[in-house]
Each structure stands twice: as structure tokens, then as C-alpha cells.
Design a protein around this motif. Structure first.
Motif, mmCIF file in Angstrom:
data_model
loop_
_atom_site.group_PDB
_atom_site.id
_atom_site.type_symbol
_atom_site.label_atom_id
_atom_site.label_comp_id
_atom_site.label_asym_id
_atom_site.label_seq_id
_atom_site.Cartn_x
_atom_site.Cartn_y
_atom_site.Cartn_z
ATOM 1 N N LEU A 78 0.801 -1.079 -0.061
ATOM 2 C CA LEU A 78 -0.032 -0.006 0.051
ATOM 3 C C LEU A 78 0.839 1.330 0.025
ATOM 4 O O LEU A 78 0.616 2.259 -0.663
ATOM 5 N N LEU A 79 1.941 1.372 0.814
ATOM 6 C CA LEU A 79 2.857 2.391 0.635
ATOM 7 C C LEU A 79 3.588 2.605 -0.246
ATOM 8 O O LEU A 79 3.617 3.584 -1.225
ATOM 9 N N GLY A 80 3.996 1.395 -1.258
ATOM 10 C CA GLY A 80 4.569 1.590 -2.463
ATOM 11 C C GLY A 80 3.375 2.157 -3.411
ATOM 12 O O GLY A 80 3.802 2.953 -4.204
ATOM 13 N N LEU A 81 2.143 1.708 -3.474
ATOM 14 C CA LEU A 81 1.243 2.405 -4.427
ATOM 15 C C LEU A 81 1.083 3.946 -4.288
ATOM 16 O O LEU A 81 0.818 4.587 -5.103
ATOM 17 N N VAL A 82 1.144 4.320 -2.971
ATOM 18 C CA VAL A 82 1.261 5.733 -2.515
ATOM 19 C C VAL A 82 2.550 6.375 -3.098
ATOM 20 O O VAL A 82 2.164 7.347 -4.052
#
Length: 189
Positions: A78-82
């Protein structure tokens, strides 16, 4: 910390519709409100909808949970997507402006995902980067009300840019659904 292969119990905050993320009255995306009139307002509404959806999918998680990777060999989190979407917003802005392109935010290709580690400072920076890049791209596009106009070094039509943005956010919101379910079992719209 549990791994992604463990199956968390499914849950939701919704009380009215147990298969939804949250109750419609609590949904900040305004699904129950009036729909916008016109093509440009509709496209912008969809972009904002998916931006809010991504934030909802990340809400309430620790830095470690946000950085939890999906199944190997993927580096997706999820952090990578952000971080990825912040980088993509900058790339789009480079397409629709003239002059020298701005550099990558996170450096080399793949760093948006590879360096998405579960530290509060990294999380805070990622969300700040995303907000800044979204606002900057929005500001460049705002004066271009003619959806057929071709702009920037790539001579891309405004309509195509807006649809491309919707596509990118929608696709990654689908990834976020699966990532969030693996982290804590939360599912829904």
C-alpha cells in the motif's frame, strides 16, 4: 507480524451493509450526492473518487502494515502504491508541460516500491509527496477546459490525460483492495 499468506478474519466498519467498507452516510466520496453535469466535471469527480478510495484503503494502518508486501517476488505494498502514484503524477505533469522534465521523486526506477519501508517518516513523506504532486498536476491541467486540446511536450489531449489518470488510480485501487484484505481482512467498496 503476520505474513501475507496468513488469512485474516474478514471485517468491515459498515453496519447497514455488512459487505461494504463503511456505511454510505459515512462515505466521504459522496456516492449518494448529485452527479456532476458535463464531461470535465464528471472526469474530475472520478479522479477524486479514486484518490479518496486509495486513502480509505490505507486508513488506520501502521507504517509496518502499509509497507507489507504482497506475494513474492512482487514488491507491491500500500505504501509503495502511494509512492508510485506520487511518481506517476509527476510523470504526467512532465508530459503536459514544456521545458525540462522534473527528476524522479524517488530516484531510480522501482525505488517507489523497493524503498517503501515501514517507518513513520517514510509514510508521512509519501502522503505529502502524493498530495503535492496531485495538486501540482491539477494546477497545470486546470486552465485547459477544452478536453480536445493537445498540450505539453507529449502533445497529449486533455481528455486522454484525464482518462489515463482515472485508469491508473482505478487499477491501483483494485490492488489496494487486495493488499488491505491481506493485511487485516477489511473488504468492501
Amino acid at each position: 507480524m503476520s505474513g501475507m499468506s496468513e488469512q485474516p478474519t474478514r471485517w468491515t466498519q459498515a453496519t447497514v451493509y455488512p459487505d461494504m467498507w463503511l456505511d454510505p452516510a459515512d462515505d466521504p466520496r459522496g456516492a449518494e450526492g448529485p452527479t456532476p453535469d458535463g464531461e470535465l466535471p464528471t472526469l474530475l469527480d472520478y479522479i477524486n473518487h479514486f484518490r479518496l478510495t486509495l486513502r480509505l484503503k490505507c486508513e488506520g494502518l501502521s507504517p509496518e502494515q502499509l509497507a507489507r508486501r504482497s506475494v513474492p517476488p512482487s514488491t507491491m505494498s500500500l505504501l509503495g502504491l502511494v509512492r508510485h502514484l506520487a511518481e506517476v503524477e509527476r510523470d504526467w505533469r512532465n508530459w503536459i508541460t514544456e521545458g525540462e522534465p522534473l527528476p524522479k521523486i524517488y530516484g531510480e526506477r522501482g525505488a517507489d516500491f523497493d524503498e517503501a519501508v515501514g517507518e513513520q517518516a517514510v509514510v508521512d513523506a509519501a502522503f505529502a509527496d502524493l498530495e503535492r504532486e496531485q495538486a501540482a498536476t491539477d494546477a497545470v491541467l486546470a486552465p485547459h477546459q477544452d478536453l480536445g486540446a493537445h498540450i505539453g511536450r507529449k502533445r497529449i489531449a486533455v481528455r486522454e490525460m484525464l482518462v489515463h489518470r482515472i485508469d491508473e488510480y482505478a487499477r491501483h485501487c483494485g490492488h489496494a483492495d487486495l493488499l488491505r484484505e491481506c493485511v487485516d481482512g477489511r473488504t468492501g467498496q
